[in-house]
Design a protein around this motif. Structure first.
Motif, PDB file in Angstrom:
ATOM      1  N   ASP A 320     -30.064 -13.264  14.812  1.00 23.21           N
ATOM      2  CA  ASP A 320     -31.522 -13.231  14.880  1.00 23.21           C
ATOM      3  C   ASP A 320     -31.940 -12.844  16.306  1.00 23.21           C
ATOM      4  OD1 ASP A 320     -34.227 -13.620  14.832  1.00 23.21           O
ATOM      5  OD2 ASP A 320     -34.129 -15.804  14.519  1.00 23.21           O
ATOM      6  N   PRO A 321     -32.523 -11.672  16.523  1.00 23.20           N
ATOM      7  CA  PRO A 321     -32.913 -11.237  17.874  1.00 23.20           C
ATOM      8  C   PRO A 321     -34.144 -11.962  18.383  1.00 23.20           C
ATOM      9  CG  PRO A 321     -33.580  -9.585  16.274  1.00 23.20           C
ATOM     10  CD  PRO A 321     -32.808 -10.633  15.514  1.00 23.20           C
ATOM     11  N   ASN A 322     -34.083 -13.287  18.385  1.00 19.79           N
ATOM     12  CA  ASN A 322     -35.202 -14.138  18.772  1.00 19.79           C
ATOM     13  C   ASN A 322     -35.192 -14.300  20.291  1.00 19.79           C
ATOM     14  OD1 ASN A 322     -37.142 -16.094  19.140  1.00 19.79           O
ATOM     15  ND2 ASN A 322     -36.379 -17.460  17.541  1.00 19.79           N
ATOM     16  N   LEU A 346     -30.847  -7.232  24.925  1.00 21.64           N
ATOM     17  CA  LEU A 346     -29.726  -7.596  24.055  1.00 21.64           C
ATOM     18  C   LEU A 346     -28.841  -6.362  23.993  1.00 21.64           C
ATOM     19  CD1 LEU A 346     -31.616  -9.430  21.164  1.00 21.64           C
ATOM     20  CD2 LEU A 346     -30.497 -10.443  23.168  1.00 21.64           C
ATOM     21  N   GLY A 347     -27.760  -6.377  24.763  1.00 19.73           N
ATOM     22  CA  GLY A 347     -26.971  -5.163  24.912  1.00 19.73           C
ATOM     23  C   GLY A 347     -27.818  -4.107  25.590  1.00 19.73           C
ATOM     24  N   HIS A 348     -27.970  -2.947  24.970  1.00 20.25           N
ATOM     25  CA  HIS A 348     -28.779  -1.864  25.533  1.00 20.25           C
ATOM     26  C   HIS A 348     -30.225  -1.923  25.058  1.00 20.25           C
ATOM     27  CE1 HIS A 348     -27.761  -0.406  21.519  1.00 20.25           C
ATOM     28  NE2 HIS A 348     -28.816   0.396  21.612  1.00 20.25           N
ATOM     29  N   THR A 366     -30.663  -6.928  15.045  1.00 17.33           N
ATOM     30  CA  THR A 366     -29.789  -7.702  14.150  1.00 17.33           C
ATOM     31  C   THR A 366     -28.406  -7.076  14.065  1.00 17.33           C
ATOM     32  OG1 THR A 366     -31.646  -8.510  12.825  1.00 17.33           O
ATOM     33  CG2 THR A 366     -29.474  -8.494  11.780  1.00 17.33           C
ATOM     34  N   ALA A 367     -28.349  -5.771  13.948  1.00 15.16           N
ATOM     35  CA  ALA A 367     -27.066  -5.078  13.855  1.00 15.16           C
ATOM     36  C   ALA A 367     -26.234  -5.321  15.107  1.00 15.16           C
ATOM     37  CB  ALA A 367     -27.293  -3.578  13.645  1.00 15.16           C
ATOM     38  N   TYR A 368     -26.894  -5.300  16.266  1.00 15.95           N
ATOM     39  CA  TYR A 368     -26.154  -5.547  17.510  1.00 15.95           C
ATOM     40  C   TYR A 368     -25.596  -6.966  17.536  1.00 15.95           C
ATOM     41  CZ  TYR A 368     -25.008  -6.361  22.371  1.00 15.95           C
ATOM     42  OH  TYR A 368     -24.322  -6.704  23.526  1.00 15.95           O
ATOM     43  N   LEU A 369     -26.399  -7.945  17.143  1.00 17.46           N
ATOM     44  CA  LEU A 369     -25.974  -9.338  17.198  1.00 17.46           C
ATOM     45  C   LEU A 369     -24.925  -9.681  16.140  1.00 17.46           C
ATOM     46  CD1 LEU A 369     -29.343 -11.176  17.926  1.00 17.46           C
ATOM     47  CD2 LEU A 369     -27.525 -10.569  19.533  1.00 17.46           C
TER      48      LEU A 369
END
Length: 407
Positions: A320-322, A346-348, A366-369
């Protein structure tokens, strides 16, 4: 093998605690655990300069006091024995006597002075060591037999993998090796953790310089990891330098000190990250990078606050990109920040710009996490200092593991 051009350090991912010349290690099953190896030893052909750092928990386990006593004699060790499954912590004078007895019996077995032996334990707190099993284990020590994998297995508790590395570099035209092994999976939190870490080198290093180097390195590596917010009673990081390579003893006055310092730090950083990655129930390694802080100390405080946040850890577990949880942790880190300047990535993917939401794709976040290695970047825009901390996600399995730890 990985070679870093900047420091000319070769990282031997398959290296071990005994890759450095003159060191030997082994491990056996003595009955402290049901089936797994539970007693290990590390031995140097010759007495080695020794340094150590210990837990800041007020309830220091008996073995730490014995090792402190040994190193305090003349900053030298030749052997270390370690048992898992039993921490020998909160065991009173009997536990202390048992730790001293372990040192004495080991010294007799190896034919060396008592003060050349260090002792360590890890496992369940508040239970006396079954000394008949420890005595039997000591009798099985073969000092010149080398099986570092067994040592690495014997020191584990809830770990799922062993943790080891070695690096090589050139000092005075000689190939110097620094090896390391560690255990740690739960009860991990700055400062230190429920962890044991051992670093060996065949370089000659002045004892005072080794102690200072270990203390400084610990602050930037082992003290920058967390799994669950708990600090243990048994944490120890111990370094031994036996001088087998015959170089001029290293210190801050040696022209190649910085090269050695960087290599030593590389070993500790790799071990620290492996501990964080192997957190109990963990599925992801999280790295928090804080940049452009007003001081290194403040950067470290912010990084620790974010990596220690259970809300951040659970959000990353759930992909969850919270980003609000990250901002929240930055805000309670007790470091003065300007809310109107902070950026978060979050990453890039930039998710916060100057303290305000940045437009980004939730699906991309979401895909990154969902990956196994997550980097959170925080730009404070206050100065030029930086710090990095490591941890892991918080999962259902963490609760299961620790709810049934004694059963």
């Amino acid at each position: 093998m990985i070679t870093t051009k900047k420091s000319e350090i070769k990282i031997l991912e398959q290296g071990h605690i005994t890759t450095a010349e003159g060191f030997y290690a082994g491990g056996i099953h003595c009955g402290l655990r049901r089936k797994k190896l539970d007693f290990g030893w590390l031995y140097s052909e010759t007495p080695a300069a020794a340094a150590a750092v210990y837990t800041q928990n007020s309830f220091q386990a008996a073995p730490l006091k014995v090792t402190q006593d040994s190193i305090g004699k003349n900053q030298t060790l030749q052997a270390v024995v370690v048992n898992s499954a039993n921490a020998n912590a909160c065991t009173g004078y009997i536990g202390l006597e048992n730790a001293y007895h372990t040192r004495k019996k080991t010294a007799e077995k190896l034919g060396i002075a008592e003060e050349l032996v260090g002792v360590a334990s890890t496992g369940l707190i508040g239970v006396q060591l079954p000394m008949e099993k420890i005595n039997h284990a000591i009798e099985q020590i073969v000092e010149m037999e080398n099986d570092p994998e067994k040592f690495e297995e014997a020191i584990l508790t809830t770990d799922t993998v062993t943790k080891h590395v070695a690096v090589q570099l050139e000092i005075e035209g000689k190939t110097i090796t620094i090896g390391g092994a560690a255990k740690g999976s739960g009860m991990i939190h700055p400062n230190m953790a429920t962890m044991l870490a051992y670093v060996t080198t065949d370089a000659a290093v002045e004892p005072d310089a080794l102690q200072q180097l270990l203390s400084q390195t610990t602050d930037k590596t082992y003290n920058m990891i967390t799994v669950d917010g708990d600090s243990s009673t048994n944490d120890t990081v111990l370094a031994m330098a036996n001088g087998k390579k015959g170089n001029t003893p290293l210190s801050e006055h040696h022209p190649e000190w910085e090269k050695f310092k960087n290599a030593f730090a590389a070993v500790s950083k790799i071990l620290a990250k492996k501990i964080a990655k192997d957190g109990e129930g963990a599925t992801k390694l999280i790295e928090v990078q804080v940049m452009n802080a007003s001081s290194t100390e403040n950067a470290g405080k912010v990084a620790k606050a974010v990596i220690s946040s259970n809300l951040v850890k659970t959000a990353i577990y759930g992909a969850d990109p919270n980003w609000g949880r990250v901002i929240c942790a930055v805000g309670y880190s007790e470091v003065p920040v300007d809310p109107d300047k902070v950026d978060v990535y979050l990453g890039h993917i930039q998710v916060v710009a100057d303290g305000l939401p940045s437009e980004f794709s939730e699906d991309e976040g979401t895909a990154y996490l969902e990956g196994s290695q997550i980097i959170v970047k925080i730009d404070l825009k206050q100065g030029s200092a930086e710090a990095t901390a490591w941890g892991c996600d918080l999962t259902y399995d963490y609760v299961k593991i620790n709810a049934s730890y004694r059963t």
